[in-house]
Scaffold this motif. Sequence first.
Motif, short mmCIF file in Angstrom:
data_model
loop_
_atom_site.label_atom_id
_atom_site.label_comp_id
_atom_site.label_asym_id
_atom_site.label_seq_id
_atom_site.Cartn_x
_atom_site.Cartn_y
_atom_site.Cartn_z
N HIS A 40 0.82 -1.17 -0.12
CA HIS A 40 0.12 0.03 0.09
C HIS A 40 0.87 1.28 0.09
O HIS A 40 2.06 1.21 0.48
N ASP A 52 5.89 2.68 7.17
CA ASP A 52 4.59 2.28 6.98
C ASP A 52 3.96 3.39 5.88
O ASP A 52 3.08 4.20 6.39
N ASN A 53 4.09 3.13 4.65
CA ASN A 53 4.66 2.00 3.86
C ASN A 53 5.62 2.52 2.75
O ASN A 53 5.32 2.12 1.83
N GLU A 63 -5.30 1.67 2.43
CA GLU A 63 -4.72 0.42 3.17
C GLU A 63 -5.34 0.99 4.46
O GLU A 63 -5.88 0.24 5.56
N GLU A 64 -5.18 2.10 5.04
CA GLU A 64 -5.00 2.88 6.49
C GLU A 64 -6.48 2.94 6.75
O GLU A 64 -6.80 3.21 7.92
N ASP A 71 4.61 -4.98 3.76
CA ASP A 71 4.09 -3.64 4.36
C ASP A 71 4.99 -3.65 5.76
O ASP A 71 4.90 -4.18 6.47
N MET A 72 5.71 -2.43 5.74
CA MET A 72 6.77 -2.32 6.72
C MET A 72 7.89 -3.10 6.61
O MET A 72 7.91 -4.14 7.31
ZN ZN Z 1 1.07 -0.27 6.70
#
Ligand code: ZN
Length: 327
Positions: free
Chosen positions: A124, A141-142, A178-179, A206-207
């Motif tokens: 994302h 992130d991210n 995404e968030e 993701d991260m």
């Molecule tokens: Zn994330």
Amino acid sequence: MAFQKGVALVLIIEEDIKTLLNDNRRKLIGAQVSMEDTTSDTVTIANSCFISSTVAREIIGKKEKDVIKAREKINEKGKNKRVNLKTDLVVNQFKEVDVISSKNVIGFIPGDEKPDEYIVVSAHYDHLGKKGDDIYNGADDNGSGTSSVLTLANAFSQADKDRVHFKRNIVFLLVTGEEKGLLGSEFYTHHPIIPLENTVADVNIDMVGRVDDKYQHNPNYIYVIGSDRISQKLHDMNEADNQKYSQLVLDYTYNDEADPNRYYYRSDHYNFAKNGIPSVFFFNGTHADYHRPTDTVDKINFEKMEKVDRHIFHLIWSLAMMDGNLK
Ligand SMILES: [Zn+2]
């Protein structure tokens, strides 16, 4: 129940309305984001409104004693006891709807032996934006996952230029929202550009740019989530590539179904997994800057990130080249 019984409005009396508001400001009066094509207009709950005990007292007026008595009865007998109140209360509630648009970004490297099969590499690219003067940079992130996908796309396109023949297509997918609840990947799986039945796997990033507390003294690790849930072969391939090339510590702590963090359900691969597509999620764990404005690029451990990305590169290569299917 209130809705079913035709209640027009539920007034919720809150002793300490200030604290309630301070603690839940965003939830109570902030905007809620949902995806247009999944939001239905059918109302299923009664309208509600928090009021202070001062306002409640004004509404109840002279009948305060009756209300208290009724409440005691209800508590004693567990049965309804009503008190009718006459009041001039007028409440206006308006729902304001804004339509916001956002975009997923997609590109792919064609394969030739199995042109109907696709390996998706996702991340994302959205984050939390700005709150007041605070900028939520989202480097880990991210930004880390987004730049990993771009770097991998670059590497695979170089291989393509160098006339490597990939058996399967490799799709690079950057998703939005995404968030706000995995919205971009949800939209993608509702409106797939490539039929989901032709989507062989999703590798989600993701991260991957930081080190969490547990690994302070060994940055050469990554949490692997979901790899064995749908396809043991995907899991085994990831393990084999790690042994052969990367030698990272592959940590499955968060893959445990009993893990209270439930990360398996919290990033974009889940929308693929939900559709039966074997998925793996690479994640470095959280840290003090997680979802804070302090998640800045100077804190990214690029050496660690490179090792993780090289590992993911090998896995994608193996998936694009493998014989047979994952399932
Ligand atoms: Zn994330």
